[in-house]
Design an enzyme around this catalytic site. Structure first.
Site, mmCIF file in Angstrom:
data_model
loop_
_atom_site.group_PDB
_atom_site.id
_atom_site.type_symbol
_atom_site.label_atom_id
_atom_site.label_comp_id
_atom_site.label_asym_id
_atom_site.label_seq_id
_atom_site.Cartn_x
_atom_site.Cartn_y
_atom_site.Cartn_z
ATOM 1 N N TYR A 32 -26.681 -41.190 85.752
ATOM 2 C CA TYR A 32 -26.111 -41.140 84.419
ATOM 3 C C TYR A 32 -25.407 -42.438 84.079
ATOM 4 O O TYR A 32 -25.200 -43.288 84.949
ATOM 5 C CB TYR A 32 -25.144 -39.956 84.286
ATOM 6 C CG TYR A 32 -23.789 -40.165 84.942
ATOM 7 C CD1 TYR A 32 -23.648 -40.173 86.326
ATOM 8 C CD2 TYR A 32 -22.642 -40.371 84.169
ATOM 9 C CE1 TYR A 32 -22.406 -40.363 86.915
ATOM 10 C CE2 TYR A 32 -21.387 -40.559 84.757
ATOM 11 C CZ TYR A 32 -21.274 -40.551 86.120
ATOM 12 O OH TYR A 32 -20.059 -40.761 86.714
ATOM 13 N N ARG A 51 -27.618 -51.442 84.878
ATOM 14 C CA ARG A 51 -27.167 -50.555 85.961
ATOM 15 C C ARG A 51 -28.011 -49.284 86.011
ATOM 16 O O ARG A 51 -28.360 -48.805 87.100
ATOM 17 C CB ARG A 51 -25.677 -50.218 85.796
ATOM 18 C CG ARG A 51 -25.131 -49.403 86.969
ATOM 19 C CD ARG A 51 -23.627 -49.259 86.923
ATOM 20 N NE ARG A 51 -23.190 -48.465 85.780
ATOM 21 C CZ ARG A 51 -21.914 -48.258 85.459
ATOM 22 N NH1 ARG A 51 -20.943 -48.802 86.189
ATOM 23 N NH2 ARG A 51 -21.596 -47.526 84.414
ATOM 24 N N ARG A 99 -38.643 -25.413 93.280
ATOM 25 C CA ARG A 99 -37.614 -25.945 94.170
ATOM 26 C C ARG A 99 -38.144 -26.315 95.561
ATOM 27 O O ARG A 99 -38.657 -25.472 96.295
ATOM 28 C CB ARG A 99 -36.482 -24.928 94.322
ATOM 29 C CG ARG A 99 -35.264 -25.513 95.026
ATOM 30 C CD ARG A 99 -34.136 -24.508 95.185
ATOM 31 N NE ARG A 99 -32.993 -25.157 95.825
ATOM 32 C CZ ARG A 99 -32.930 -25.432 97.113
ATOM 33 N NH1 ARG A 99 -33.936 -25.115 97.906
ATOM 34 N NH2 ARG A 99 -31.875 -26.039 97.616
ATOM 35 N N HIS A 101 -37.021 -29.735 98.512
ATOM 36 C CA HIS A 101 -36.186 -30.928 98.600
ATOM 37 C C HIS A 101 -36.935 -32.225 98.289
ATOM 38 O O HIS A 101 -36.446 -33.060 97.534
ATOM 39 C CB HIS A 101 -35.546 -31.031 99.992
ATOM 40 C CG HIS A 101 -34.406 -30.079 100.195
ATOM 41 N ND1 HIS A 101 -34.571 -28.716 100.169
ATOM 42 C CD2 HIS A 101 -33.096 -30.296 100.409
ATOM 43 C CE1 HIS A 101 -33.399 -28.126 100.368
ATOM 44 N NE2 HIS A 101 -32.480 -29.070 100.512
ATOM 45 N N LYS A 145 -25.157 -44.680 90.486
ATOM 46 C CA LYS A 145 -24.385 -43.822 89.577
ATOM 47 C C LYS A 145 -25.074 -42.469 89.473
ATOM 48 O O LYS A 145 -25.697 -42.129 88.467
ATOM 49 C CB LYS A 145 -24.195 -44.484 88.203
ATOM 50 C CG LYS A 145 -22.987 -43.921 87.455
ATOM 51 C CD LYS A 145 -22.534 -44.841 86.353
ATOM 52 C CE LYS A 145 -21.501 -44.205 85.427
ATOM 53 N NZ LYS A 145 -20.298 -43.689 86.076
ATOM 54 N N GLU A 177 -12.025 -47.456 95.835
ATOM 55 C CA GLU A 177 -11.947 -47.445 94.372
ATOM 56 C C GLU A 177 -11.270 -46.152 93.933
ATOM 57 O O GLU A 177 -10.827 -45.370 94.772
ATOM 58 C CB GLU A 177 -13.345 -47.583 93.756
ATOM 59 C CG GLU A 177 -14.288 -46.446 94.109
ATOM 60 C CD GLU A 177 -15.666 -46.563 93.465
ATOM 61 O OE1 GLU A 177 -15.816 -47.277 92.456
ATOM 62 O OE2 GLU A 177 -16.601 -45.911 93.966
ATOM 63 N N LEU A 201 -18.848 -48.289 93.113
ATOM 64 C CA LEU A 201 -19.715 -48.452 91.947
ATOM 65 C C LEU A 201 -19.457 -49.824 91.334
ATOM 66 O O LEU A 201 -18.303 -50.265 91.237
ATOM 67 C CB LEU A 201 -19.411 -47.360 90.911
ATOM 68 C CG LEU A 201 -20.336 -47.411 89.689
ATOM 69 C CD1 LEU A 201 -21.727 -46.886 90.060
ATOM 70 C CD2 LEU A 201 -19.779 -46.620 88.532
HETATM 71 O O1 PSZ Z 1 -14.564 -40.401 80.965
HETATM 72 C C1 PSZ Z 1 -14.238 -40.803 82.097
HETATM 73 O O2 PSZ Z 1 -13.220 -40.398 82.663
HETATM 74 C C2 PSZ Z 1 -15.063 -41.828 82.776
HETATM 75 S S1 PSZ Z 1 -16.258 -42.667 81.978
HETATM 76 C C3 PSZ Z 1 -16.694 -43.554 83.350
HETATM 77 C C4 PSZ Z 1 -15.923 -43.199 84.375
HETATM 78 C C5 PSZ Z 1 -14.989 -42.218 84.056
HETATM 79 N N1 PSZ Z 1 -15.995 -43.692 85.624
HETATM 80 C C6 PSZ Z 1 -16.899 -44.654 86.069
HETATM 81 C C7 PSZ Z 1 -16.579 -45.116 87.457
HETATM 82 C C8 PSZ Z 1 -16.741 -44.247 88.555
HETATM 83 O O3 PSZ Z 1 -17.137 -42.982 88.358
HETATM 84 C C9 PSZ Z 1 -16.462 -44.713 89.857
HETATM 85 C C10 PSZ Z 1 -16.597 -43.826 91.037
HETATM 86 N N2 PSZ Z 1 -16.086 -45.984 90.047
HETATM 87 C C11 PSZ Z 1 -15.916 -46.830 89.012
HETATM 88 C C12 PSZ Z 1 -16.119 -46.417 87.689
HETATM 89 C C13 PSZ Z 1 -15.914 -47.385 86.574
HETATM 90 O O4 PSZ Z 1 -17.159 -47.769 86.032
HETATM 91 P P1 PSZ Z 1 -17.302 -48.236 84.517
HETATM 92 O O5 PSZ Z 1 -16.354 -49.355 84.337
HETATM 93 O O6 PSZ Z 1 -18.723 -48.648 84.427
HETATM 94 O O7 PSZ Z 1 -16.961 -47.056 83.664
#
Ligand code: PSZ
Length: 281
Positions: A32, A51, A99, A101, A145, A177, A201
């Site tokens: 996503y 990305r 379904r 894997h 992601k 992070e 990420l």
């Molecule tokens: O709405 C929200 O709370 C959001 S929108 C994007 C995120 C949260 N997080 C992105 C994210 C992440 O899930 C992890 C594990 N590390 C870093 C980030 C930051 O990524 P960007 O800057 O691309 O949103």
């Protein structure tokens, strides 16, 4: 929200159906993006699509049509919804199949996107927030992601129950992070953040902050740091699409630096604000 992008078409949202055998639903087999919209325009759109393309490639999910068409349709959604300040949620799963894997022989990826209003959390951005520490129990491909977010969900819930804004994750002594953000600390005028590898990420906001630091001649060190170093930091902030650059003033109830948003954090926030203003057409 009136419309959704669904497998190459923009339809009234009530028409969208998710099949129980969607691999996203059964296996979390998908990726996503969350893209910010400011002043009716997408922020860092090219970086998000780059990305997305990488996440799909790493998971060997073929995208069923061109990403140029996807981009056009996402922008069309923003226009149809008359969205000024908001977010785009975009999700691609491996498809629908009985379904099992292993990858299905014949499945076409399912694509969904929608645009929804999301006001900037100005208060938190200006005043900062608190964080807790949590062990990073996620898998070892945090660079993808993926829609599998249980490690992130459990950490964020722990933060919420502690009355904190974010959970800062660590693998042993090393800080990685946030549960949904990247993390930076300032020590003696230098900016530190975890290097890009499979444990974090590659955040789009992180990418922007790295560029801004360069422009502002703030020395940047992309090296891991420890929990002890975090507690000895002068300034700490998280970055994400929705929280932008948010100062973190306490961690596990302990003050970081002077316990107020720091000078370098403010400098970067101001530069970030100028980037947003560029989207005013
Ligand atoms: O709405 C929200 O709370 C959001 S929108 C994007 C995120 C949260 N997080 C992105 C994210 C992440 O899930 C992890 C594990 N590390 C870093 C980030 C930051 O990524 P960007 O800057 O691309 O949103």
């Amino acid at each position: 929200m009136d419309y959704m992008l669904w497998n190459g078409r923009i339809v009234p949202k009530g028409e969208v159906r998710v099949d129980p055998e969607d691999r996203g639903y059964q296996f979390g087999d998908g990726v996503y993006e969350v893209i910010r919209v400011y002043h009716g325009n997408l922020f860092a759109e090219a970086e998000h699509f780059t990305r997305l393309e990488r996440s799909l490639k790493e998971l060997r999910i073929p995208f069923p049509y061109s990403l140029e068409k996807l981009s056009r349709q996402v922008n069309e959604l923003v226009r149809l919804e008359k969205l000024e300040d908001g977010i785009i949620y975009l999700q691609v799963t491996r498809g629908t199949a009985p379904r099992a894997h292993a990858f299905p022989q014949e499945a076409e990826a399912n694509v969904i996107a929608y645009a929804s209003p999301y006001p900037r959390p100005v208060d938190t951005i200006v005043n900062g927030g608190s964080a807790i520490l949590a062990e990073d129990i996620r898998w070892l491909r945090c660079d993808i992601k993926s829609i599998n977010l249980l490690g992130n969900v459990l950490a964020k819930q722990a933060a919420k129950e502690a009355g904190a804004l974010e959970a800062i994750l660590h693998r042993g002594k090393t800080v990685t992070e946030g549960s949904s953000s990247n993390l930076f600390m300032v020590k003696e005028g230098k900016l530190f953040t975890h290097p890009l590898n499979s444990l974090i990420l590659n955040g789009i906001t992180r990418q922007v902050v790295v560029k801004l630091a360069h422009q502002l001649k703030i020395p940047l060190v992309e090296e891991t740091f420890t929990i002890d170093q975090l507690f000895a930091a002068d300034e700490l902030f998280i970055t994400s699409t929705t929280n932008e650059i948010t100062p973190i003033l306490t961690v596990d109830g302990k003050k970081i630096g002077h316990g107020v948003p720091g000078v370098i954090s403010r400098q970067l926030q101001e530069a970030f604000e100028r980037r947003i203003a560029l989207l005013k057409a």
